[in-house]
Design a protein around this motif. Structure first.
Motif: not given
Length: 343
Positions: A230-239, A253-272
């Motif tokens: 993420t620190a090196r890339s000229p392109f945004p990094l998506l986790a 985000l605390d680690a500065g390890a991505a510029d964006l986050i990919n939310i998927k309902l199947m990973k996070c257990g749904g809309l909540a």
């Protein structure tokens, strides 16, 4: 209102062509469907595919979690959405896709009870169109260039290109597509296939290209490598696989390890779970992608309602499963116009 009965069954939709990533090859979309019935005649649906390589779940484990752990805790209880959502989220560890199927059905019941479509229940006033990226599966550079060109000529101008072939040709894959389609927006997804050195080599090889982002180049647990990229890339990094829930998002985000986050309902257990991640990302000023696995129409519909309700929070939408079906089902609760959906 109480949940009076449930039904769980499987369904499958063939794909037009095989879906190939660094993790798997799939020829059809198979998923578990859940029906919730209430004592006042309401009915709502949820569904979940099995994506063992990511969530650890199989079709059998999803069915078992529903039948033996989750659904028995819901039947006969007064319908209070937040209470039932808490029950689902805490009744067993993991099993995020099984939980997502129940979560979306509960939200749909709550919206029906209020006489609202789900997007309005979530706060939106109207059903605005949703434009999705479309996947170019992993193959030879020439085949991928040809497929990308075919998609672009059909009006699909946002292309999510799968890489991670393990053959040293990933930069060539992207360069051939970028050179052939200078007006396309290219999202590169390695599905954890690279290590740090391979990621940095790809970035150096493609630094002159106008790539929109790079998604999860290294294994999910290697946050230090993701931070360096993420620190090196000229392109945004998506986790993606590095973030299943709100705590994961905060840690990345605390680690500065991505510029964006990919939310998927199947990973996070749904809309909540998705709403909880959105809350975290809002505090960091971070935007998201709303993504999906290879899914059936019910869960894609739930994601579309979320996309409509929070258009300002999603920089990218990646809900292209229906565009990959061999034939669109006739009873979809949304219309499809190129790579644009409308509820």
């Amino acid at each position: 209102m109480t949940i009076s009965s449930t039904r769980v069954y499987r369904a499958s939709i063939p794909l037009a062509t095989p879906f190939v990533t660094a993790l798997r090859r799939v020829e059809d979309v198979t998923f578990v469907v859940l029906e919730l019935h209430t004592d006042n005649g309401a009915r709502a649906y949820g569904s979940a595919p099995a994506t063992k390589a990511i969530t650890g779940e199989t079709l059998e484990s999803i069915e078992q979690a529903l039948h033996t752990k989750i659904l028995p805790l819901l039947q006969g209880r007064p319908f209070e959405l937040q209470t039932l959502l808490h029950t689902v989220a805490t009744c067993l560890p993991g099993n995020s896709s099984a939980k997502a199927a129940v979560d979306m059905a509960l939200y749909m019941l709550a919206a029906q009870h209020e006489g609202l479509p789900l997007y309005r229940y979530l706060g939106a006033k109207e059903a605005t169109p949703v434009t999705t990226a479309v996947t170019v599966s992993l193959d030879t550079p020439e085949t991928m260039r040809n497929k990308a060109t075919e998609l672009f000529e059909c009006g699909y101008d946002i292309l999510k290109v799968k890489v991670g072939g393990g053959d040293g040709l990933d930069a060539q894959r992207i360069r051939e597509i970028a050179n052939a389609l200078p007006k396309a927006q290219l999202l590169v997804d390695a599905n954890q296939a690279w290590n740090l050195q391979e990621s940095l080599a790809f970035i150096d090889a493609c630094a002159d290209l106008p790539l929109a982002l790079i998604e999860q180049p290294v294994p999910a647990q290697d946050l230090e490598a993701l931070r360096q990229i993420t620190a090196r890339s000229p392109f945004p990094l998506l986790a993606d696989e590095a973030v299943f829930d709100a705590e994961d998002a905060r840690r990345v985000l605390d680690a500065g390890a991505a510029d964006l986050i990919n939310i998927k309902l199947m990973k996070c257990g749904g809309l909540a779970g998705a709403l909880a991640i959105l809350d975290v990302c809002r505090t960091y000023g971070t935007q998201c992608m709303l993504g999906s696995m290879l899914e059936g129409p019910v869960s894609i519909t739930a994601a579309l309602h979320l996309a409509v309700a929070y258009p300002d929070r999603f920089a990218w939408i990646d809900l292209d499963s229906p565009l990959l079906y061999r034939t669109l089902p006739s009873d979809l609760p949304f219309s499809v116009h190129g790579n644009c959906y409308r509820l």
